[in-house]
Enzyme design. Structure first.
Site, PDB file in Angstrom:
ATOM      1  NE  ARG A   1      -3.465   0.277   2.668  1.00  0.00           N
ATOM      2  CZ  ARG A   1      -3.997  -0.832   3.334  1.00  0.00           C
ATOM      3  NH1 ARG A   1      -3.508  -0.094   5.270  1.00  0.00           N
ATOM      4  NH2 ARG A   1      -4.811  -1.614   4.108  1.00  0.00           N
TER       5      ARG A   1
ATOM      6  N   GLY B   1     -16.197  -7.654   2.037  1.00  0.00           N
ATOM      7  CA  GLY B   1     -15.581  -8.594   2.367  1.00  0.00           C
ATOM      8  C   GLY B   1     -15.613  -9.881   4.033  1.00  0.00           C
TER       9      GLY B   1
ATOM     10  NE  ARG C   1      -7.479  -2.000  16.109  1.00  0.00           N
ATOM     11  CZ  ARG C   1      -7.508  -1.914  15.028  1.00  0.00           C
ATOM     12  NH1 ARG C   1      -6.704  -1.661  13.607  1.00  0.00           N
ATOM     13  NH2 ARG C   1      -8.193  -3.287  13.945  1.00  0.00           N
ATOM     14  CE  LYS C   2      -8.804   1.277  10.073  1.00  0.00           C
ATOM     15  NZ  LYS C   2      -9.028   0.987   8.523  1.00  0.00           N
TER      16      LYS C   2
ATOM     17  CB  CYS D   1     -11.551  -2.725   3.799  1.00  0.00           C
ATOM     18  SG  CYS D   1     -10.733  -3.451   5.718  1.00  0.00           S
ATOM     19  N   GLY D   2     -14.233  -1.986   3.057  1.00  0.00           N
ATOM     20  CA  GLY D   2     -15.704  -1.155   1.895  1.00  0.00           C
ATOM     21  C   GLY D   2     -16.594  -0.374   2.084  1.00  0.00           C
TER      22      GLY D   2
END
Length: 589
Positions: A135, A507, A249-250, A512-513
């Site tokens: 990424r 998924g 965390r992110k 993430c979607g």
């Protein structure tokens, strides 16, 4: 720890006649013990406000007394500093070790499965053992034709295992990478002005901005200087910035530049919202937006305004407050909003203020510049730019997936008809800017646009988004990209609609979607079909909205077998979105 000095040009207000420069020098400092919050904040014990990290040898590490009850990822960080793989060239040695040898040691196994994510490398252990997704960092989604060609050259050598995806954060992800190639790939990225550094795990993710920045006749402000500045600061100009690489965390950030809110501010940890104050241009702030398997939350007002020429100090202070005080226990409760909940928004604000250069932060302005009644524009097709004689063309990239040949063709088209630049969008599409109007007709006749990436996609394809799915991702429960296209095509065959309906596929519960922002969302799960057999399925979400009246959607129906999704979506299209069954439409005609 070296400081980062930057000069930044604030945008001009309509009646302004001068540019204002402000030179700032920022240096991440070791966290200090701070006093309890004042009245109006949540009641928090003074010990809770002691920073949990300390600086040692240039890196921030968790203090010994806070190491009980921490999650496994924190233990991996303590055992070995991930950034040393980049900043001390550890990747050079790791890349030379055969995989069978790496597997014999927990330390090196954790290197390839966890620590390499700090370099943007994700081992696809479950479905592509020995191969990595890489990424990048691509602030504002702006990429050049040279960069696109280089990425194409990387994935081409991996054959059927190599491909690339446009992500929901205006970014590139490339697939098929093998460990021995990584050092050379990193050098190649640097040569074309790219980096993958600090793009995964507990880091600041790609700064998102307006994909039409600088070319939109209706933009509020050009977001590119801001997103570039944020990315340069957070990564120390791609050299690595340990001040922000050990977050709990992110953390996501965006800068809003348009009334359309293409940047999705309400799902970011920090969103800069354009606002004036006493004649000065700047930004009000939203904080805390996030998605996770157990909880999703919209960003909330931070009651703060910063001038447009001084955006870094508040970003730094917010990150340091999160780094110092955020929980490092249950990973489902470590995003920044959990800390805001614990301290209260005013208590969290006080912690941020204590980390500001002058311990001061202006309250929010009432002069928001975003038009909340604005109707979000469609960027597909041909649109005039603010530069006379030029246009941009938005093209549809089906579920964001491209191959090496596609990337080469995109680069060629950008060079031939535009300025050698491409813009990626959070809906996984691409915009080609700076096209001379005299070249538009020839561009639209290009086979790439006629046969592959249409400027005028079918109406239900316009808002279709899909995560990687279990073709490559080990966490995905179902296949998403091919299925999203198949279901949408079948629904289009059965119903006629007059407006786009945004459908997102993810998924797994990590979302993430971003299914919660979709009109209709599909979250992968396992379920049973009518025969009692365990099959791939989806929890169906409904009611997500984007824009000024944003709202996160809710579960409409759980555990729908994927084979049963088409009739359900057709039903929803008719009942909720004004669609007409094609057989009925034809009979009426």
């Amino acid at each position: 720890m070296s400081s980062l000095s930057v000069k930044f040009l604030a945008p001009l207000l309509p009646n302004s006649s001068t540019n204002r420069f402000k030179s700032i020098k920022l240096q991440a400092i070791p966290p200090q013990t701070v006093a309890p919050p004042s009245s109006g904040s949540a009641e928090v014990d003074a010990l809770r406000l002691e920073p949990r990290v300390e600086e040692k040898d240039g890196f921030f590490v968790l203090k010994e007394k806070f190491r009980t009850g921490i999650n496994p990822q924190e233990k991996v960080k303590i055992e070995k500093e991930p950034m040393k793989l980049f900043m001390e060239n550890g990747i050079e040695d790791l890349a030379k070790i055969p995989l069978e040898e790496i597997e014999k040691s927990k330390l090196t196994k954790d290197d390839i499965d966890v620590r390499l994510k700090w370099l943007g490398l994700f081992h696809r252990r479950k479905h592509q053992y020995g191969r990595f997704m890489m990424r990048l960092k691509l602030p504002n989604g702006v990429t050049t034709s040279a960069q696109t060609r280089y990425l194409a050259s990387v994935i081409r050598k991996y054959g059927k295992d190599g491909c690339a995806d446009v992500t929901t954060r205006q970014n590139w992800q490339i697939r098929g990478v093998v460990l021995p190639d990584v050092p050379e790939i990193l050098k190649g990225l640097d040569e074309v002005g790219l980096t993958s550094l600090q793009s995964g795990m507990d880091n600041v993710r790609n700064p998102v901005g307006n994909p039409l920045a600088g070319i939109d006749p209706h933009e509020i402000v050009d977001t590119r200087p801001y997103t570039n500045l944020l990315s340069q600061y957070i990564t120390a100009n791609s050299r690595g910035n340990p001040a922000f690489t050990n977050l709990p965390r992110k953390w996501n950030v965006c800068v809003i530049g348009s009334h359309d809110l293409y940047e999705h501010p309400h799902i970011n940890d920090l969103a800069y919202m354009p606002a004036t104050k006493n004649g000065r241009f700047g930004f009000n702030l939203l904080v805390g937006g996030f998605f996770s398997p157990k909880r999703c939350a919209e960003a909330i007002p931070f009651d703060a305004w910063v001038p447009g020429d001084d955006i870094l100090p508040v970003c730094k202070a917010i990150l340091e407050a999160f780094r110092d005080l955020g929980s490092r226990g249950n990973r489902q409760k470590t995003r920044m909003m959990w800390l805001i909940d614990e301290l209260g928004i005013e208590g969290f604000r006080e912690e941020v203020v204590k980390r500001m250069p002058q311990q001061d932060l202006e309250r929010a302005s009432s002069e928001d510049l975003v038009d909340t009644q604005w109707e979000r524009r469609d960027y597909f097709g041909v649109h005039p730019q603010k530069q006379e004689g030029y246009s941009f063309v938005g093209i549809h990239i089906p579920v964001g997936r491209v191959q090496a040949d596609d990337m080469d063709e995109l680069a060629r088209v950008a060079d031939t008809y535009g300025s050698g630049e491409l813009r990626l969008t959070v809906e996984q599409n691409i915009i080609i800017p700076n096209i001379e109007n005299s070249k538009l007709e020839a561009l639209l006749q290009e086979p790439l646009l006629k046969d592959r990436f249409s400027p005028e996609p079918p109406i239900l394809m316009k808002g279709l988004v899909a995560c990687t799915g279990n073709q490559f991702c080990g966490q995905a429960i179902i296949e998403t990209k091919a299925r999203a296209l198949k279901v949408t095509k079948e629904v289009e065959r059965l119903v006629s609609v007059t407006r786009p309906v945004r459908m997102h596929w993810t998924g797994c519960p990590n979302t993430c979607g971003q299914v919660q922002v979709a009109d209709i969302g599909f979250m992968g799960c396992l379920t049973r079909n009518k025969d009692g057999k365990v099959v791939e399925g989806a929890d169906v979400f409904l009611g997500g909205r984007i824009g000024s009246d944003s709202h996160l959607g809710d579960v409409y129906k759980k555990g729908v077998p994927c084979d049963d999704l088409v009739p359900l979506v057709v039903e929803l299209m008719v009942e909720k979105f004004g669609a007409v069954l094609r057989e009925r439409e034809e009979s009426e005609d």
